[in-house]
Design a protein around this motif. Structure first.
Motif, PDB file in Angstrom:
ATOM      1  N   THR A  51      29.376 -16.798 -44.868  1.00  0.00           N
ATOM      2  CA  THR A  51      28.417 -16.062 -44.046  1.00  0.00           C
ATOM      3  C   THR A  51      27.808 -16.981 -42.985  1.00  0.00           C
ATOM      4  OG1 THR A  51      27.885 -14.599 -45.899  1.00  0.00           O
ATOM      5  CG2 THR A  51      26.319 -14.654 -44.077  1.00  0.00           C
ATOM      6  N   GLU A  52      27.494 -18.204 -43.392  1.00  0.00           N
ATOM      7  CA  GLU A  52      26.939 -19.180 -42.451  1.00  0.00           C
ATOM      8  C   GLU A  52      27.922 -19.498 -41.329  1.00  0.00           C
ATOM      9  OE1 GLU A  52      25.884 -22.521 -44.844  1.00  0.00           O
ATOM     10  OE2 GLU A  52      24.025 -21.591 -45.612  1.00  0.00           O
ATOM     11  N   LYS A  53      29.209 -19.449 -41.646  1.00  0.00           N
ATOM     12  CA  LYS A  53      30.244 -19.725 -40.648  1.00  0.00           C
ATOM     13  C   LYS A  53      30.623 -18.474 -39.862  1.00  0.00           C
ATOM     14  CE  LYS A  53      32.377 -23.674 -42.972  1.00  0.00           C
ATOM     15  NZ  LYS A  53      33.663 -24.268 -43.448  1.00  0.00           N
ATOM     16  N   LYS A  54      29.933 -17.369 -40.161  1.00  0.00           N
ATOM     17  CA  LYS A  54      30.159 -16.084 -39.486  1.00  0.00           C
ATOM     18  C   LYS A  54      31.583 -15.559 -39.688  1.00  0.00           C
ATOM     19  CE  LYS A  54      26.663 -17.050 -35.961  1.00  0.00           C
ATOM     20  NZ  LYS A  54      25.616 -16.376 -36.752  1.00  0.00           N
ATOM     21  N   LEU A  55      32.147 -15.851 -40.859  1.00  0.00           N
ATOM     22  CA  LEU A  55      33.463 -15.339 -41.219  1.00  0.00           C
ATOM     23  C   LEU A  55      33.350 -14.058 -42.043  1.00  0.00           C
ATOM     24  CD1 LEU A  55      35.143 -18.754 -42.111  1.00  0.00           C
ATOM     25  CD2 LEU A  55      35.666 -17.307 -40.130  1.00  0.00           C
ATOM     26  N   VAL A  56      32.244 -13.904 -42.754  1.00  0.00           N
ATOM     27  CA  VAL A  56      31.962 -12.663 -43.470  1.00  0.00           C
ATOM     28  C   VAL A  56      30.522 -12.253 -43.185  1.00  0.00           C
ATOM     29  CG1 VAL A  56      33.576 -13.276 -45.327  1.00  0.00           C
ATOM     30  CG2 VAL A  56      31.133 -13.698 -45.628  1.00  0.00           C
ATOM     31  N   ALA A  57      30.232 -10.998 -43.449  1.00  0.00           N
ATOM     32  CA  ALA A  57      28.874 -10.475 -43.250  1.00  0.00           C
ATOM     33  C   ALA A  57      28.475  -9.658 -44.468  1.00  0.00           C
ATOM     34  CB  ALA A  57      28.816  -9.609 -41.992  1.00  0.00           C
ATOM     35  N   LEU A  58      27.247  -9.830 -44.913  1.00  0.00           N
ATOM     36  CA  LEU A  58      26.712  -9.044 -46.018  1.00  0.00           C
ATOM     37  C   LEU A  58      26.123  -7.749 -45.461  1.00  0.00           C
ATOM     38  CD1 LEU A  58      24.966 -11.810 -48.160  1.00  0.00           C
ATOM     39  CD2 LEU A  58      27.168 -10.695 -48.571  1.00  0.00           C
ATOM     40  N   GLN A  59      26.544  -6.625 -46.014  1.00  0.00           N
ATOM     41  CA  GLN A  59      26.095  -5.322 -45.550  1.00  0.00           C
ATOM     42  C   GLN A  59      24.798  -4.919 -46.261  1.00  0.00           C
ATOM     43  OE1 GLN A  59      28.053  -3.987 -42.989  1.00  0.00           O
ATOM     44  NE2 GLN A  59      28.966  -6.018 -43.262  1.00  0.00           N
ATOM     45  N   PRO A  60      24.071  -3.922 -45.723  1.00  0.00           N
ATOM     46  CA  PRO A  60      22.818  -3.479 -46.363  1.00  0.00           C
ATOM     47  C   PRO A  60      22.992  -3.058 -47.817  1.00  0.00           C
ATOM     48  CG  PRO A  60      23.001  -2.587 -44.149  1.00  0.00           C
ATOM     49  CD  PRO A  60      24.311  -3.254 -44.442  1.00  0.00           C
ATOM     50  N   ASP A  61      24.169  -2.546 -48.184  1.00  0.00           N
ATOM     51  CA  ASP A  61      24.398  -2.131 -49.576  1.00  0.00           C
ATOM     52  C   ASP A  61      24.907  -3.284 -50.447  1.00  0.00           C
ATOM     53  OD1 ASP A  61      26.944  -2.486 -48.623  1.00  0.00           O
ATOM     54  OD2 ASP A  61      27.667  -0.492 -49.150  1.00  0.00           O
ATOM     55  N   LYS A  62      24.829  -4.533 -49.909  1.00  0.00           N
ATOM     56  CA  LYS A  62      25.227  -5.761 -50.600  1.00  0.00           C
ATOM     57  C   LYS A  62      26.747  -5.932 -50.726  1.00  0.00           C
ATOM     58  CE  LYS A  62      20.935  -6.288 -53.207  1.00  0.00           C
ATOM     59  NZ  LYS A  62      20.306  -6.503 -54.533  1.00  0.00           N
ATOM     60  N   SER A  63      27.489  -5.095 -50.017  1.00  0.00           N
ATOM     61  CA  SER A  63      28.934  -5.287 -49.983  1.00  0.00           C
ATOM     62  C   SER A  63      29.272  -6.398 -48.988  1.00  0.00           C
ATOM     63  CB  SER A  63      29.651  -3.987 -49.600  1.00  0.00           C
ATOM     64  OG  SER A  63      29.279  -3.576 -48.300  1.00  0.00           O
ATOM     65  N   ILE A  64      30.495  -6.919 -49.104  1.00  0.00           N
ATOM     66  CA  ILE A  64      30.940  -8.045 -48.284  1.00  0.00           C
ATOM     67  C   ILE A  64      32.036  -7.568 -47.351  1.00  0.00           C
ATOM     68  CG2 ILE A  64      31.847 -10.405 -48.345  1.00  0.00           C
ATOM     69  CD1 ILE A  64      31.063 -10.366 -51.394  1.00  0.00           C
ATOM     70  N   ALA A  65      31.930  -7.893 -46.078  1.00  0.00           N
ATOM     71  CA  ALA A  65      32.937  -7.473 -45.101  1.00  0.00           C
ATOM     72  C   ALA A  65      33.328  -8.649 -44.217  1.00  0.00           C
ATOM     73  CB  ALA A  65      32.402  -6.335 -44.240  1.00  0.00           C
ATOM     74  N   LEU A  66      34.593  -8.682 -43.850  1.00  0.00           N
ATOM     75  CA  LEU A  66      35.047  -9.692 -42.897  1.00  0.00           C
ATOM     76  C   LEU A  66      34.470  -9.395 -41.516  1.00  0.00           C
ATOM     77  CD1 LEU A  66      38.842  -9.912 -43.822  1.00  0.00           C
ATOM     78  CD2 LEU A  66      37.170 -11.729 -44.163  1.00  0.00           C
ATOM     79  N   THR A  67      34.024 -10.420 -40.823  1.00  0.00           N
ATOM     80  CA  THR A  67      33.678 -10.265 -39.415  1.00  0.00           C
ATOM     81  C   THR A  67      34.974 -10.237 -38.615  1.00  0.00           C
ATOM     82  OG1 THR A  67      33.588 -12.643 -39.065  1.00  0.00           O
ATOM     83  CG2 THR A  67      31.537 -11.553 -39.753  1.00  0.00           C
ATOM     84  N   GLU A  68      34.896  -9.977 -37.329  1.00  0.00           N
ATOM     85  CA  GLU A  68      36.096  -9.999 -36.502  1.00  0.00           C
ATOM     86  C   GLU A  68      36.725 -11.389 -36.524  1.00  0.00           C
ATOM     87  OE1 GLU A  68      39.184  -8.607 -34.298  1.00  0.00           O
ATOM     88  OE2 GLU A  68      37.594  -7.480 -35.322  1.00  0.00           O
ATOM     89  N   LYS A  69      35.893 -12.408 -36.475  1.00  0.00           N
ATOM     90  CA  LYS A  69      36.376 -13.790 -36.564  1.00  0.00           C
ATOM     91  C   LYS A  69      37.061 -14.041 -37.911  1.00  0.00           C
ATOM     92  CE  LYS A  69      34.600 -18.567 -36.582  1.00  0.00           C
ATOM     93  NZ  LYS A  69      33.368 -19.397 -36.478  1.00  0.00           N
ATOM     94  N   GLY A  70      36.458 -13.536 -38.979  1.00  0.00           N
ATOM     95  CA  GLY A  70      37.032 -13.713 -40.309  1.00  0.00           C
ATOM     96  C   GLY A  70      38.323 -12.952 -40.490  1.00  0.00           C
ATOM     97  N   ARG A  71      38.381 -11.738 -39.911  1.00  0.00           N
ATOM     98  CA  ARG A  71      39.596 -10.933 -40.025  1.00  0.00           C
ATOM     99  C   ARG A  71      40.766 -11.596 -39.305  1.00  0.00           C
ATOM    100  NH1 ARG A  71      42.442  -6.921 -37.427  1.00  0.00           N
ATOM    101  NH2 ARG A  71      43.393  -5.374 -38.828  1.00  0.00           N
TER     102      ARG A  71
END
Length: 222
Positions: A51-71
């Motif tokens: 998350t700090e590297k902006k490769l993933v993002a934590l969603q409001p429902d606490k799920s984990i999603a890849l950022t565009e950079k991470g994808r």
């Protein structure tokens, strides 16, 4: 040391991508830990770093999603993995059920030039030996419109496209049943008792579990 950190990071990104391809609605810390067979606390710490590297993002429902950079990074790892599988099968003559673990190691070689040369050497394959599409160098990948065999209609003929599970043991099992990409399959029956399937393959009926059928991806035969 940085090599091993990147190695682990890449495994997380690839696993998140794979879970996303399975259209799991909510990939949280527990789901990711289960998929990777790791302690949830260990996963939580790595997710924090990603998350700090902006490769993933934590969603409001606490799920984990890849950022565009991470994808994009995940797709490059998938690209390397699948190209190495093609090389191992086509050029070194490994069995298609033997290459997954080797490709797991080779995918972490950090050289864009090497992988581009590998793709050219292999004459730009579109699919790996398991039928999965190979992303191009720009991260573009053909959309997989396959469905799980377990959801297919009875008495219709389907073509095997790829597999949701690529573990060597599962591929060995499929090889024993003569199931591979391109194989024609028809569902003859599904038993109500345990939801297992009777399949017709090469004019021969075989029995498989619901778990097996759910990991075989197919498209209607034309």
């Amino acid at each position: 040391m940085s090599h091993f950190v990147n190695h682990f990071e890449e495994n997380y990104l690839k696993e998140l991508y794979k879970l996303g391809q399975k259209e799991i609605k909510k990939v949280n810390n527990i789901a990711l830990a289960k998929a990777m067979e790791l302690n949830p606390a260990t996963v939580l710490e790595m997710v924090r770093k990603l998350t700090e590297k902006k490769l993933v993002a934590l969603q409001p429902d606490k799920s984990i999603a890849l950022t565009e950079k991470g994808r994009k990074k995940a797709l490059m790892i998938v690209r390397k993995h699948r190209l190495w599988e093609v090389f191992l099968v086509n050029k070194l003559h490994y069995k298609w059920s033997e290459v997954h673990q080797l490709a797991e190691q080779l995918e972490h070689i950090d050289s864009e030039d090497l992988v581009n040369r590998l793709e050219e050497f292999l004459e730009f394959p579109a699919f790996d030996p398991h039928g999965d599409p190979i992303p191009d160098k720009n991260g573009k990948i053909k959309k997989n419109s396959s469905i799980a065999l377990s959801t297919a209609s009875k008495d219709k003929t389907y073509l095997v496209q790829s597999f949701a599970d690529t573990a060597d043991s599962f591929l060995d099992y499929l090889a024993a049943l003569n199931i591979q990409p391109g194989t024609k399959i028809k569902i003859v029956d599904q038993l109500q008792y345990d939801n297992s399937f009777t399949l017709n393959i090469n004019k021969k009926n075989v029995q498989v579990s619901q778990k097996v059928a759910s990991n075989i991806l197919v498209q209607p035969a034309t």
